[in-house]
Design a protein around this motif. Structure first.
Motif, short mmCIF file in Angstrom:
data_model
loop_
_atom_site.label_atom_id
_atom_site.label_comp_id
_atom_site.label_asym_id
_atom_site.label_seq_id
_atom_site.Cartn_x
_atom_site.Cartn_y
_atom_site.Cartn_z
N GLU A 79 7.75 7.91 9.64
CA GLU A 79 6.81 7.37 8.56
C GLU A 79 7.24 6.10 8.10
O GLU A 79 8.56 5.55 8.42
CB GLU A 79 6.41 8.42 7.38
CG GLU A 79 6.23 9.73 7.71
CD GLU A 79 4.76 9.61 7.62
OE1 GLU A 79 4.08 8.82 7.47
OE2 GLU A 79 4.35 11.19 7.68
N GLU A 123 0.91 4.54 2.07
CA GLU A 123 1.30 4.51 3.53
C GLU A 123 2.55 4.73 3.77
O GLU A 123 3.31 4.48 4.84
CB GLU A 123 0.91 2.94 4.24
CG GLU A 123 -0.71 2.83 4.16
CD GLU A 123 -0.85 1.45 4.60
OE1 GLU A 123 -0.10 0.73 5.14
OE2 GLU A 123 -2.29 1.25 4.84
N LYS A 171 3.33 8.60 -0.17
CA LYS A 171 3.07 10.06 0.67
C LYS A 171 4.10 10.81 0.17
O LYS A 171 3.86 11.99 0.11
CB LYS A 171 3.37 9.81 2.19
CG LYS A 171 2.21 9.02 2.85
CD LYS A 171 2.61 9.07 4.45
CE LYS A 171 1.32 8.35 4.98
NZ LYS A 171 1.37 8.18 6.62
N ASN A 210 0.90 -1.16 0.08
CA ASN A 210 -0.03 -0.10 0.15
C ASN A 210 1.01 1.32 0.18
O ASN A 210 1.23 1.72 0.99
CB ASN A 210 -0.99 0.05 1.26
CG ASN A 210 -1.92 -1.12 1.04
OD1 ASN A 210 -2.34 -1.43 0.08
ND2 ASN A 210 -2.04 -1.84 2.30
#
Length: 238
Positions: free
Chosen positions: A138, A20, A116, A17
């Motif tokens: 992150e 993310e 991101k 994903n």
């Protein structure tokens, strides 16, 4: 605890994903090395595109773009240059926008576009990249461009170098990250010598561009971190 993952081939990107993650695109021989050098040497921006036809279309814009296209290690006929780092000198790229398409690196970048943030990694900017990643709270995905969707050694070894430097900063590595770091531990004493066995190196040497390979394995020649801003790679302000 944030994840530190390694994607060993662009073909595996759909398994993540990407929205993310902060994604680091890695194409050591030679796209990401040349991008780092070009941004360091004052290129206003580098626009990565997937197809040769997309790159060629910029010629009709009427703007003063430099067009760079590489396929199978060679400059595509009719373009200004390919992805040799020696083409990204200050004299050539300072103040210019380069439109770039390559066999592997720009392909991996386009598959990661939902992330991101997308940044560019190479041995040339290893320390500055890792110092920035250490401050990011992150998940991080290191995407190895490989060769035509296949695994390659040089990109994975670089991913291992990043994993090694982030080991004490609270990231949880996945199995691929652990394997990449193990590979780096084997080769780190002499990366140039270790990577002499790689198939892509043999491919490039047959084209007579051994100097490109040696150049791309220099550590910390640059400090710039290229980051994708809309459709352009620009110098990150840190």
């Amino acid at each position: 605890m944030n994840q530190l993952s390694v994607c060993l081939s662009p073909a595996l990107i759909p398994l993540y994903n990407v929205e993310e993650y902060i994604v680091v695109i890695i194409d050591i021989f030679r796209a990401t090395s040349s991008i780092c050098l070009g941004i360091e040497n004052g290129a206003e921006a580098i626009i990565p595109v997937s197809q040769v036809e997309e790159c060629a279309a910029y010629r009709e814009s009427g703007l003063n773009y430099l067009l760079a296209a590489e396929r199978d290690g060679k400059v595509v006929e009719g373009f200004d240059f390919g992805n040799s780092p020696f083409s990204y000198t200050k004299e050539k790229v300072a103040g210019k926008t380069v439109v770039l398409t390559t066999t592997n690196g720009t392909h991996a970048l386009h598959l990661s576009r939902g992330a991101k943030k997308i940044v560019i990694g190479s041995f040339l900017n290893l320390s500055s990249l890792c110092n920035w990643l250490k401050t990011q709270h992150e998940n991080i995905l290191l995407v190895c461009a490989g060769w035509k969707n296949n695994f390659n050694l040089e990109d994975t070894l670089f991913a291992g170098a990043v994993v090694d430097r982030l080991a004490d900063f609270g990231f949880k590595p996945d199995d691929a990250a652990i394997a990449a770091n193990d590979l780096y531990q084997v080769g780190k004493a002499d990366i140039n010598q270790y990577l002499k066995k790689t198939s892509h190196r043999e491919r490039l040497e047959k084209l007579g561009i051994e100097k490109d390979i040696e150049f791309c394995l220099q550590v910390d020649l640059t400090t710039a971190i290229p980051v994708l801003d809309d459709d352009k790679l620009v110098k990150m302000v840190v």
